[in-house]
Design a protein around this motif. Sequence first.
Motif, PDB file in Angstrom:
ATOM      1  N   ARG A 331       0.606  -1.109   0.076  1.00  0.00           N
ATOM      2  CA  ARG A 331      -0.009  -0.100   0.006  1.00  0.00           C
ATOM      3  C   ARG A 331       0.892   1.473   0.058  1.00  0.00           C
ATOM      4  NH1 ARG A 331      -5.168   2.244   1.699  1.00  0.00           N
ATOM      5  NH2 ARG A 331      -4.737   4.056   3.026  1.00  0.00           N
ATOM      6  N   PRO A 332       1.810   1.506   0.836  1.00  0.00           N
ATOM      7  CA  PRO A 332       2.539   2.671   0.706  1.00  0.00           C
ATOM      8  C   PRO A 332       3.356   2.900  -0.189  1.00  0.00           C
ATOM      9  CG  PRO A 332       3.231   1.188   2.538  1.00  0.00           C
ATOM     10  CD  PRO A 332       2.089   0.592   2.085  1.00  0.00           C
ATOM     11  N   ILE A 335       0.943   3.968  -3.266  1.00  0.00           N
ATOM     12  CA  ILE A 335       0.356   5.032  -3.143  1.00  0.00           C
ATOM     13  C   ILE A 335       1.147   6.265  -3.226  1.00  0.00           C
ATOM     14  CG2 ILE A 335      -1.030   6.751  -1.649  1.00  0.00           C
ATOM     15  CD1 ILE A 335      -2.438   4.295  -0.654  1.00  0.00           C
ATOM     16  N   GLY A 336       2.566   5.986  -2.557  1.00  0.00           N
ATOM     17  CA  GLY A 336       3.687   6.946  -2.569  1.00  0.00           C
ATOM     18  C   GLY A 336       4.225   7.102  -3.858  1.00  0.00           C
ATOM     19  N   GLY A 339       1.997   9.262  -5.932  1.00  0.00           N
ATOM     20  CA  GLY A 339       1.938  10.770  -5.520  1.00  0.00           C
ATOM     21  C   GLY A 339       3.173  11.442  -5.886  1.00  0.00           C
ATOM     22  N   ALA A 442      -3.839   7.450  -7.046  1.00  0.00           N
ATOM     23  CA  ALA A 442      -3.419   7.466  -5.641  1.00  0.00           C
ATOM     24  C   ALA A 442      -4.481   7.734  -4.755  1.00  0.00           C
ATOM     25  CB  ALA A 442      -2.255   8.475  -5.644  1.00  0.00           C
ATOM     26  N   THR A 443      -5.546   8.403  -5.178  1.00  0.00           N
ATOM     27  CA  THR A 443      -6.698   8.915  -4.192  1.00  0.00           C
ATOM     28  C   THR A 443      -7.642   7.663  -4.033  1.00  0.00           C
ATOM     29  OG1 THR A 443      -6.739  11.227  -5.035  1.00  0.00           O
ATOM     30  CG2 THR A 443      -8.776  10.053  -4.070  1.00  0.00           C
ATOM     31  N   PHE A 446      -5.954   4.932  -1.982  1.00  0.00           N
ATOM     32  CA  PHE A 446      -5.830   5.356  -0.380  1.00  0.00           C
ATOM     33  C   PHE A 446      -7.073   4.990   0.176  1.00  0.00           C
ATOM     34  CE2 PHE A 446      -6.659   8.511   2.793  1.00  0.00           C
ATOM     35  CZ  PHE A 446      -5.401   8.683   3.650  1.00  0.00           C
ATOM     36  N   PHE A 447      -8.284   5.141  -0.430  1.00  0.00           N
ATOM     37  CA  PHE A 447      -9.545   5.011   0.076  1.00  0.00           C
ATOM     38  C   PHE A 447      -9.973   3.517   0.134  1.00  0.00           C
ATOM     39  CE2 PHE A 447     -10.001   9.485  -0.479  1.00  0.00           C
ATOM     40  CZ  PHE A 447      -9.976   9.882   0.908  1.00  0.00           C
ATOM     41  N   GLU A 451      -3.913  -3.536   2.914  1.00  0.00           N
ATOM     42  CA  GLU A 451      -2.592  -4.093   2.855  1.00  0.00           C
ATOM     43  C   GLU A 451      -2.686  -5.426   2.695  1.00  0.00           C
ATOM     44  OE1 GLU A 451       0.902  -4.513   2.247  1.00  0.00           O
ATOM     45  OE2 GLU A 451       0.771  -2.372   2.746  1.00  0.00           O
TER      46      GLU A 451
END
Length: 508
Positions: A331-332, A335-336, A339, A442-443, A446-447, A451
């Motif tokens: 997940r990080p 998304i990272g 971003g 990414a948005t 995030f929601f 994981e």
Amino acid sequence: NWSGSLIVASLTGAFGSSFLYGYNLSVVNAPAAYIKKFYNETWERRYGFSVDESTLTLLWSITVSIFAIGGLVGAIIVTPIVKFFGRKCTLLLNNVFAVTAALLMSFSFLAGSFEMLILGRIIMGVDAGISLSALPMYLSEISPKEIRGSLGQVTAIFICIGVFTGQVLGLPEIFGQESRWPYLFGAIIVPSLIQIVILPFLPESPRYLLLEKHNASKAEKAFQTFLGKDDVSHEVEEVLAESRVQRNTKLVSVLQLLRTHAVRWQVITVVVTMGCYQLCGLNAIWYYTNNIFSEAGINHETIPYVTLSTGAVETVAAVFSGLVIERLGRRPLLIGGFGLMVVFFAVLTVSLTLQKTVHWLPYLSIFCILAIIASFCIGPGGIPFVLTGEFFQQSQRPAAFMIAGTVNWLSNFAVGLLFPFIQGGLQTYCFLVFAAICFAGATYLFFVLPETKNKTLNEISQAFAKRNKVSLEMQEMNHYPGERKSSAEQESNFTSSVDNGETKKGIV
């Protein structure tokens, strides 16, 4: 624990599969001017006049993007192939496409036929479409869950190595010359031959052998080979637990999977991640790197060596991601990565717009391109393939990879075909389109994205259960109504089947 067989299987499988996908992304970049000249000369020899600029641009765009059409075909046909031949045998048979494509493309110049080059790109795309589904499927099924993410990143790492190799061989000192560019395509044969020689000595996926072929004896031996230990009872029991749930479930079609309410958000998430994987703009950079650097004001003689740095950065970033994915999680990183791409696409747009006003801005453009590539490879470059293997049960996995592959290749084709026209219409603002796509991806993630690090299939299903508005028990009951037997009957059939497969009593 990485056994020798696990390492050899992942490296050999990736070298003859995802490596060739990455190689064919970048190999057309360096000889672009020579291939266009070949097209023009062939056209003039046939029709007595030179091809006009717009037709030449269209022919070149087709040559680049037709690779994705072949990939779409490969993604569509991969499901029945992996069902009947298995994961490993599919990878081996796929080399027929690679060798055929290499011969067509490498002899196109000698034969004076640009149609051979275009046909070879289509066939090479079929090879890539099959391999990008069969390889992640194979790797996810032979690896323990503790290193599933790291092993899954091997696919992305070898894509990067393939891109870098295509750039190295395309240097003027090697094959980046007018008389040598056909060798760039002939080199495709080498990884295919290496895979053909080594892969037959490695086992088939133990999960495939146990759950689809119902051969417990071979599955146990495959587990022992890949895990490097004699006692594989725990690993076999994990697979058998899944088998008890779906023992009498048929292999799922794409339509059935799309209609299955219990995996609705898993399918949507795969579609979003695969769409963003291609539409985020990285393939536009690979296909047209030289042109982008030229627009940024880089000296023409320097461009091949600056381009080389992009492949090196991508490879290093992909290896870094493989090392940290089991610590940081999917997940990080995902998304990272998206971003950071938004930030650097915005800065790249500013630097390209103002590059004629400040002398050092072209160097900022180079830095931004390298940063975009690194951000992509840290997360988005490989994790979508890992997630597709983690979200779905054994019976659903081939259909899931077909859906993912279809989205992947349609998006790839759109970028390859449309980017030259987007760049011509929006000029320096063209990368804002990709920034918007990265931001949207990414948005969403995030929601929605949970994981999946170190989680079993049931735990991942439970994480989606609330969003799908069903309990885990209901997911198991409602996957395929009318196709399941009673629990007692399933258990009886299951035990009988295992006994017939000569599985040791201790395993059961």
